[in-house]
Write an enzyme that holds these catalytic residues in place. Structure first.
Site, PDB file in Angstrom:
ATOM      1  N   ASP A  42      -7.895 -42.662   8.137  1.00  0.00           N
ATOM      2  CA  ASP A  42      -9.119 -41.563   7.935  1.00  0.00           C
ATOM      3  C   ASP A  42     -10.371 -41.734   7.650  1.00  0.00           C
ATOM      4  O   ASP A  42     -11.339 -40.801   7.424  1.00  0.00           O
ATOM      5  CB  ASP A  42      -8.680 -40.066   7.031  1.00  0.00           C
ATOM      6  CG  ASP A  42      -6.970 -39.767   7.575  1.00  0.00           C
ATOM      7  OD1 ASP A  42      -6.866 -38.527   7.766  1.00  0.00           O
ATOM      8  OD2 ASP A  42      -6.287 -41.005   7.278  1.00  0.00           O
ATOM      9  N   PHE A  43     -10.402 -42.869   6.155  1.00  0.00           N
ATOM     10  CA  PHE A  43     -11.493 -43.230   5.567  1.00  0.00           C
ATOM     11  C   PHE A  43     -12.412 -43.807   6.279  1.00  0.00           C
ATOM     12  O   PHE A  43     -13.415 -44.730   5.648  1.00  0.00           O
ATOM     13  CB  PHE A  43     -10.598 -44.347   4.642  1.00  0.00           C
ATOM     14  CG  PHE A  43     -10.323 -43.637   3.690  1.00  0.00           C
ATOM     15  CD1 PHE A  43      -9.537 -42.484   3.846  1.00  0.00           C
ATOM     16  CD2 PHE A  43      -8.612 -44.500   3.047  1.00  0.00           C
ATOM     17  CE1 PHE A  43      -8.869 -42.058   2.888  1.00  0.00           C
ATOM     18  CE2 PHE A  43      -7.625 -44.674   2.195  1.00  0.00           C
ATOM     19  CZ  PHE A  43      -7.626 -43.216   2.237  1.00  0.00           C
ATOM     20  N   GLU A  53     -15.753 -49.624   1.138  1.00  0.00           N
ATOM     21  CA  GLU A  53     -15.327 -50.314   3.150  1.00  0.00           C
ATOM     22  C   GLU A  53     -16.476 -50.321   3.475  1.00  0.00           C
ATOM     23  O   GLU A  53     -16.313 -51.202   4.117  1.00  0.00           O
ATOM     24  CB  GLU A  53     -14.818 -48.655   3.633  1.00  0.00           C
ATOM     25  CG  GLU A  53     -13.399 -48.333   2.728  1.00  0.00           C
ATOM     26  CD  GLU A  53     -13.243 -47.576   1.494  1.00  0.00           C
ATOM     27  OE1 GLU A  53     -14.570 -46.928   0.816  1.00  0.00           O
ATOM     28  OE2 GLU A  53     -12.040 -46.855   0.731  1.00  0.00           O
ATOM     29  N   GLU A  57      -8.453 -53.465   0.006  1.00  0.00           N
ATOM     30  CA  GLU A  57      -7.692 -52.081  -1.383  1.00  0.00           C
ATOM     31  C   GLU A  57      -6.412 -52.577  -1.601  1.00  0.00           C
ATOM     32  O   GLU A  57      -5.553 -51.954  -0.502  1.00  0.00           O
ATOM     33  CB  GLU A  57      -8.788 -50.788  -1.141  1.00  0.00           C
ATOM     34  CG  GLU A  57      -9.511 -50.451  -1.001  1.00  0.00           C
ATOM     35  CD  GLU A  57     -10.500 -48.842  -0.594  1.00  0.00           C
ATOM     36  OE1 GLU A  57      -9.934 -48.306  -0.598  1.00  0.00           O
ATOM     37  OE2 GLU A  57     -11.532 -49.746   0.202  1.00  0.00           O
ATOM     38  N   HIS A  87      -5.472 -37.775   5.576  1.00  0.00           N
ATOM     39  CA  HIS A  87      -4.672 -38.941   5.252  1.00  0.00           C
ATOM     40  C   HIS A  87      -3.382 -38.757   5.982  1.00  0.00           C
ATOM     41  O   HIS A  87      -2.237 -39.492   6.011  1.00  0.00           O
ATOM     42  CB  HIS A  87      -4.505 -38.738   3.637  1.00  0.00           C
ATOM     43  CG  HIS A  87      -4.683 -39.023   2.311  1.00  0.00           C
ATOM     44  ND1 HIS A  87      -5.669 -38.109   1.917  1.00  0.00           N
ATOM     45  CD2 HIS A  87      -5.027 -40.162   1.699  1.00  0.00           C
ATOM     46  CE1 HIS A  87      -6.463 -38.297   0.958  1.00  0.00           C
ATOM     47  NE2 HIS A  87      -6.145 -40.147   0.825  1.00  0.00           N
ATOM     48  N   PHE A 134      -6.357 -46.115   4.797  1.00  0.00           N
ATOM     49  CA  PHE A 134      -5.922 -45.584   6.081  1.00  0.00           C
ATOM     50  C   PHE A 134      -7.203 -44.630   6.824  1.00  0.00           C
ATOM     51  O   PHE A 134      -8.063 -45.302   6.199  1.00  0.00           O
ATOM     52  CB  PHE A 134      -6.286 -43.930   5.388  1.00  0.00           C
ATOM     53  CG  PHE A 134      -5.091 -43.100   4.277  1.00  0.00           C
ATOM     54  CD1 PHE A 134      -4.574 -44.236   2.780  1.00  0.00           C
ATOM     55  CD2 PHE A 134      -4.254 -42.110   4.326  1.00  0.00           C
ATOM     56  CE1 PHE A 134      -3.840 -43.545   1.735  1.00  0.00           C
ATOM     57  CE2 PHE A 134      -2.865 -42.190   4.106  1.00  0.00           C
ATOM     58  CZ  PHE A 134      -2.718 -42.786   2.536  1.00  0.00           C
TER      59      PHE A 134
END
Ligand SMILES: Cc1ncc(C[n+]2csc(CCOP(=O)(O)OP(=O)(O)O)c2C)c(N)n1
Ligand SMILES: [Mg+2]
Lengths: 336, 344
Positions: free
Chosen positions: B91-92, B66, B35, B135, B89
């Site tokens: 976190d994703f 993703e 992205e 994040h 990130f």
């Protein structure tokens, strides 16, 4: 369904409030973040100032929030995304506590733990998330609960056109349709997911067309206009309350500011944001109100004064509230 | 390295994008997807300038999908391509971990070694700038926990370039985790020790070799990523107080250089692990366990101490975040305390 005079005025006032809130935030956010008081060599310091961290503002996207939320009661659930202020304000989230949250203060909605992407106000059933695509399935859950509890509540999942390419979105649509849930999926097409234009991310022109694949109505609102959104949302909410199932609405709306504050926006054609502002939905609704004799200059001034007072008070509250004790970081991992 | 190699001072972000560019020039099979990796150049500048150099066929902006593009990386790698797939990130990871841990990490094994997946996942980690719980995580412990993923966690530009080059040339999945607060971005404060001299020529740094960042007699700090830079600052303060700290930068978690840890702790007899991931069930526990398993050869003078995020999500508010994430002062204080402790 057309908005009543009262609903028109409510939408107008809320849009004015959202815009003022976002524009104030754009200024406050910059405090402390610019040279020379930051690390040498930096142009901007995202972690500095009274409101640190990422900041996604919704100036220009007000019609989506007010056009939908005009139909909602406190019992109806709203799940927003990473750009949540307009939804929160339109859902009557406590403005003081929401602002204090962004200042990281103990008086904030989450005692300073959540910040601007993570606002939770159970009193008006509002929540949001920084994870793109997370809102749609959670809105299904709120709708499922309404159904199980035998209530006529509805749930709204708000998200951007970028989020409509997440698996979570597609799973949620199928689930909602399969279980005939009283949920409305509202996609804000502001043309961009950060720097990526919709035409470069999405295999179909309108996400509303995707609804057909899941056996639910899909509605495209082609103008960034509160009344147009109101009409589409009114049908969808009524359908949901009647127990007839979900609707997907996509609204073509405009993002006036960067993806986040500090975004260099080099991907955006020069002057685009300026051009978008020439179609500002707030004066447009103001003109409609005037044409219907619902508003005059004096009334507008009074309304704007009242809004300013509320917004200013919220920022003062946020700014002047105390920080939590550092050791509060250890609290609230689990419910008591 | 030859003597005529040109050396410049680069930020970690510049070093990473340079490594990617050089490998893309060297090997046509390498491409990038993720992205905002194209026009934007990567939110954390890991792909700055690459779109202009290589065009949209090889620097591919993806939809926010993703699971889709992580899975696509696996499929493309199986066909012989060498994708670099950016998870903006870490976190994703939650939205695409099935592709990563159930497939990317296991397919080689499940095929009895008959398939290979030369994928590099690049991802931003870490907090310190008030981006809150979704994040700001490090999560390298989770990736390292899953067999089949190599995990790289550089602390500076020089290492980042060499490790990235090695990652792209590796025939296995590599998760390359860059801490946002050492990338040298123009919009986020960073630890300047992370910006350093980087040769222009491509070079590799082998995985599984920790670096002794600073030699010392009294105590070993085992650490990684941004926390290395914090430990260096703490060590400077402590040196003025007469405490001589040795710092081990792990550089890669998988493979892990256990010998360097043991060698250093055997020398100093005192161990502090400084980590920005969650405390329990993670990197700091792993390092402590390795030392505990070797107490027959490693004589400790004091109990092992661990500094890490105390098992809470990363809070937004500045005082809370500063409390939750170990800081320079906290490292120094922990070292002082440890110097007062004696096992016998
Ligand atoms: C799962 C996940 N992937 C990526 C991101 C990073 N990210 C945050 S906002 C955003 C763009 C979202 O675009 P859109 O859904 O259109 O919402 P908009 O920002 O335009 O309101 C991205 C990619 C994220 N927060 N979560
Ligand atoms: Mg968008």
């Amino acid at each position: 369904m057309d908005p009543t005079s009262e609903q028109l005025l409510w939408m107008y006032e809320k849009m004015v409030e959202i815009r003022e809130y976002e524009e104030t935030m754009a200024k406050v956010y910059l405090e402390g973040k610019l040279p020379p008081k930051i690390q040498k060599g930096l142009a901007f310091d995202i972690g500095a100032g009274p409101v640190p961290g990422e900041m996604h503002l919704a100036a220009g996207q007000e019609p989506v929030a007010v056009g939908v939320c005009a139909h909602l009661k406190a019992e109806d659930a709203v799940v927003g995304a990473h750009r949540p202020h307009h939804f929160a304000i339109a859902k009557n989230v406590d403005l003081n506590a929401m602002t204090a949250e962004m200042f990281g203060k103990v008086t904030g909605l989450g005692r300073g733990k959540g910040g601007h992407m993570h606002l939770f106000d159970p009193a008006v059933k509002f929540s949001c998330s920084g994870i793109v695509g997370a809102s749609a399935p959670q809105a299904c859950g709120a709708a499922l609960a309404a159904k199980k509890l035998g209530k006529d509540w509805v749930a709204i999942g708000f998200f951007g056109e970028g989020a409509a390419n997440q698996g979570a979105f597609h799973e949620a649509l199928n689930l909602a349709s399969l279980w005939k849930l009283p949920v409305i999926f509202v996609c804000e097409d502001n043309k961009y997911g950060i720097s990526v234009e919709k035409q470069d991310s999405t295999s179909i022109e309108s996400n509303a067309d995707r609804a057909a694949g899941y056996g639910m109505p899909g509605v495209l609102v082609e103008t960034n206009d509160a009344v147009a959104v109101f009409r589409a949302a009114g049908d969808a909410v009524a359908r949901a309350r009647r127990g007839e199932g979900p609707t997907l609405i996509e609204v073509k709306t405009d993002r006036y500011l960067g993806h986040f504050q500090g975004d260099p926006e080099t991907y955006r054609p020069k002057g685009e944001a300026q051009e978008l502002r020439t179609h500002d939905p707030i004066p447009a609704l103001g003109a409609l109100l005037r044409a219907r004799d619902l508003l005059d200059d004096a009334g507008d001034a009074r309304l704007r004064q009242a809004v300013s007072a509320r917004v200013e008070a919220a920022y003062a509250f946020g700014r002047n509230s105390p920080y939590p004790e550092p050791s509060e970081a250890l609290l609230h991992v689990f419910a008591d | 390295m030859t003597t005529d190699t040109k050396v410049r001072t680069l930020s970690m972000a510049q070093a990473i994008s340079e490594a990617v560019a050089q490998e893309m020039e060297r090997d046509q099979r390498v491409f990038v997807m993720g992205e905002d990796v194209g026009k934007y150049g990567g939110i954390f500048s890991a792909t700055t300038g690459l779109l202009d150099k290589f065009g949209p066929e090889r620097i591919m902006d993806t939809p926010i999908s993703e699971t889709g593009f992580m899975g696509a990386a696996i499929g493309a790698a199986a066909e012989g391509l060498r994708p670099i797939s950016e998870l903006m990130f870490v976190d994703f990871f939650g939205v695409c971990f099935d592709q990563i841990y159930n497939h990317l990490a296991k397919n080689t094994y499940m095929s009895g070694g008959n398939t290979k997946y030369p994928v590099v996942i690049t991802t931003g980690i870490g907090g310190g700038y008030n981006d809150a719980a979704q994040h700001s995580q490090c999560l390298y412990g989770i990736f390292a926990h899953v067999p089949g993923l190599k995990v790289v966690v550089p602390s500076n530009a020089y290492d980042a370039k060499g490790l990235m080059t090695a990652a792209i040339r590796d025939d296995n999945p590599v998760v390359f985790m860059y801490h946002k607060g050492i990338m040298g971005l123009s919009w986020m404060s960073y630890f300047e020790g992370s910006t350093n001299a980087v040769p222009l020529e491509p070079y590799t740094i082998p995985f599984g070799e920790a670096k002794v960042v600073r030699e010392g007699r009294d105590l070993t700090i085992v650490t990684l990523s941004q926390m290395v830079q914090k430990a260096v600052l703490a060590a400077d303060t402590l040196a003025a107080e007469g405490i001589d700290v040795e710092i081990i930068d792990l550089r890669t978690l998988v493979p892990l250089d256990r010998e360097s840890v043991l060698r250093s702790v055997a020398k100093t007899g005192r161990l502090l692990v400084a980590d920005e991931d969650y405390l329990s069930f993670g990197v700091s526990g792993e390092i402590a366990a390795i030392v505990a398993e070797h107490l027959d050869s490693v004589k400790l003078k004091a109990p092992i101490r661990r500094l890490a995020v105390p098992d809470v999500p990363i809070p937004f508010s500045r005082p809370l975040e500063q409390f939750a994430i170990p800081q320079v002062d906290g490292i120094a204080a922990a070292v002082r305390e440890l110097m007062q402790l004696n096992l016998n």
